[in-house]
Scaffold this motif. Structure first.
Motif, short mmCIF file in Angstrom:
data_model
loop_
_atom_site.label_atom_id
_atom_site.label_comp_id
_atom_site.label_asym_id
_atom_site.label_seq_id
_atom_site.Cartn_x
_atom_site.Cartn_y
_atom_site.Cartn_z
N THR A 44 29.28 21.04 55.22
CA THR A 44 28.15 21.41 55.86
C THR A 44 28.33 21.29 57.29
N THR A 45 28.63 22.51 58.02
CA THR A 45 28.63 22.83 59.49
C THR A 45 27.56 23.02 60.14
N ILE A 46 27.13 22.27 61.34
CA ILE A 46 25.93 22.43 62.13
C ILE A 46 26.69 22.75 63.25
N VAL A 47 26.41 24.06 63.93
CA VAL A 47 26.92 24.54 65.30
C VAL A 47 25.79 24.52 66.12
N VAL A 48 25.80 23.56 67.52
CA VAL A 48 24.75 23.71 68.21
C VAL A 48 25.14 24.24 69.51
N ASP A 49 24.17 25.21 70.00
CA ASP A 49 24.15 25.94 71.26
C ASP A 49 24.07 24.80 72.49
N ALA A 50 25.01 24.89 73.29
CA ALA A 50 24.94 23.78 74.39
C ALA A 50 23.84 24.09 75.53
N LEU A 51 23.67 23.11 75.86
CA LEU A 51 22.56 23.20 77.17
C LEU A 51 23.26 24.37 78.12
N GLY A 52 22.35 25.27 78.52
CA GLY A 52 22.60 26.08 79.48
C GLY A 52 23.34 27.46 79.12
N ASN A 53 23.35 27.59 77.68
CA ASN A 53 23.87 28.96 77.37
C ASN A 53 22.90 30.15 76.85
N GLY A 54 21.60 29.81 77.61
CA GLY A 54 20.75 31.09 77.13
C GLY A 54 19.79 30.85 75.67
N PHE A 73 15.61 24.66 87.61
CA PHE A 73 16.13 23.67 86.09
C PHE A 73 16.71 22.90 86.66
N PRO A 74 17.03 21.55 86.27
CA PRO A 74 17.78 20.37 86.69
C PRO A 74 19.34 20.62 86.37
N ARG A 75 20.23 20.07 87.20
CA ARG A 75 21.51 20.16 86.62
C ARG A 75 21.91 19.04 85.49
N PHE A 76 22.72 19.43 84.77
CA PHE A 76 23.23 18.69 83.69
C PHE A 76 24.81 18.50 83.53
N THR A 77 25.07 17.56 82.79
CA THR A 77 26.65 17.36 82.83
C THR A 77 26.86 17.63 81.17
N ILE A 78 28.13 17.51 80.92
CA ILE A 78 28.79 17.48 79.49
C ILE A 78 28.35 16.41 78.75
N ARG A 79 28.24 15.15 79.34
CA ARG A 79 27.50 13.98 78.59
C ARG A 79 26.27 14.39 78.26
N ASP A 80 25.52 15.06 79.26
CA ASP A 80 23.95 15.37 78.83
C ASP A 80 24.03 16.23 77.48
N MET A 81 25.03 17.24 77.43
CA MET A 81 25.21 18.06 76.47
C MET A 81 25.16 17.29 75.04
N VAL A 82 26.25 16.24 75.27
CA VAL A 82 26.49 15.50 73.85
C VAL A 82 25.23 14.61 73.49
N ARG A 83 24.82 14.03 74.47
CA ARG A 83 23.55 13.16 74.15
C ARG A 83 22.38 13.93 73.57
N SER A 84 22.18 15.13 74.03
CA SER A 84 21.33 16.12 73.33
C SER A 84 21.40 16.47 71.98
#
Length: 338
Positions: free
Chosen positions: A83-93, A109-120
């Motif tokens: 089962t594959t879940i594909v998540v749209d990253a923060l900031g991709n629209g 909009f606040p700036r975010f990091t790649i770690r923020d993407m992962v935590r989300s």
């Protein structure tokens, strides 16, 4: 604002789009996204607990279709097996972004990091009731997120697949992103006028994505100028927002797994903390994420298989752009995951 999905392309899988409202989301910067929303798709059945779960991640400026070339019957991410879940990253629209935030639109909009993407993404999986992952997989910025997953949550997955990644963004990659941002600003990004994407496409789709060999093959029929015009027209039809790309590129530039809490900026020590079996794949030449960065990362992960692809396609090697290379990647990942 309603998120805009790009027109469906050949080879993309038209899976039902899902969304999760995750509330207020604190960021590494100390700011917060008021009303975090993540877009995602599921290939397979989340209710079928007999199948292991794979998390798929997006590259910069891409959507949940980025790994579609690996998904389907007989492929590495076969829904009959995973089962594959594909998540749209923060900031991709599609997930929360400058272009679609109701309360923090545009440059508010606040700036975010790649770690923020992962935590989300981790918060999303918790909401979905997914306690463990068989694998985390991504290409380019998706591969960078995958390595960050291994550092931030070393027990969350058994395997990591990182195609053309970096553990710490190289100055060369930062310079390319800055050149692309300058091209967007010069083309009208941030103004009320329609953005001229031509210079940005020249930087990102030619200089960053392709090798000289691949580009020469692509322009054989109609020449460089006509190819660039057609490619720019194609990109306009994707309905991307320039500020979204700029925000993701800032996250890209700042990335370093070594700045994860507890590692004191030591990138090598952070990579050594990865416990999952890892596969890293790189081509012969990559003019966006230098090949040396992927090789260096592989050398510092305890259990890592490095696949050096004989591809002449540059950064495009980690995609469906060349069927032969895509088939090689699919087979390597299929064996690795099994």
């Amino acid at each position: 604002m309603i998120p805009r999905h790009p027109p469906l392309q050949d080879g993309w899988i038209d899976a039902p789009h899902r969304g999760a409202a995750l509330g207020r989301f604190p960021l590494e910067s100390g700011e917060a996204i008021d009303d975090l929303r993540l877009s995602y798709v599921v290939h397979g059945d989340l209710d079928d607990k007999s199948k292991p779960v794979v998390l798929g991640l997006c590259a910069i400026g891409s959507t949940h279709h980025r790994l579609d070339f690996l998904i389907g019957a007989g492929r590495a991410l076969d829904p009959a097996r995973y089962t594959t879940i594909v998540v749209d990253a923060l900031g991709n629209g599609l997930s929360s972004s400058p272009s679609n935030s109701a309360t923090q639109p545009g440059e508010r909009f606040p700036r975010f990091t790649i770690r923020d993407m992962v935590r989300s993404q981790k918060r999303l999986l918790e909401q979905l009731g997914v306690a463990s992952l068989h694998a985390v997989a991504g290409a380019s910025m998706g591969g960078m997120q995958a390595l960050q997953w291994g550092v931030s949550y070393p027990d969350a997955m058994s395997r990591i697949v990182a195609l053309v990644p970096m553990a710490k963004t190289a100055p060369w990659s930062q310079a390319l992103n800055e050149t692309a941002r300058l091209a967007l600003r010069a083309g009208g990004a941030g103004s009320s006028a329609e953005v001229d994407w031509t210079a940005w496409v020249a930087v990102t789709h030619i200089l960053a994505m392709r090798s000289p060999t691949r580009f020469a093959a692509d322009v054989t029929l109609d020449g460089m100028h006509d190819w660039l015009a057609r490619r720019t027209a194609w990109w306009r039809r994707q309905q991307a927002d320039p500020l979204d790309w700029i925000y993701q590129s800032w996250a890209y530039d700042a990335h370093d797994v070594g700045t994860t809490s507890g590692f004191g900026g030591d990138t090598a020590r952070a990579l050594a903390a990865i416990r999952a079996r890892t596969l890293i794949a790189v081509p012969r030449l990559d003019l966006y994420n230098p090949v040396e960065a992927g090789i260096w990362a592989a050398q510092h992960i305890a259990d890592c298989q490095l696949v050096q692809l004989p591809s002449q396609d540059g950064h495009l090697a980690a995609s469906e752009a060349d069927p032969e290379t895509a088939g090689r990647i699919d087979r390597e990942i299929g064996v690795f995951l099994a």
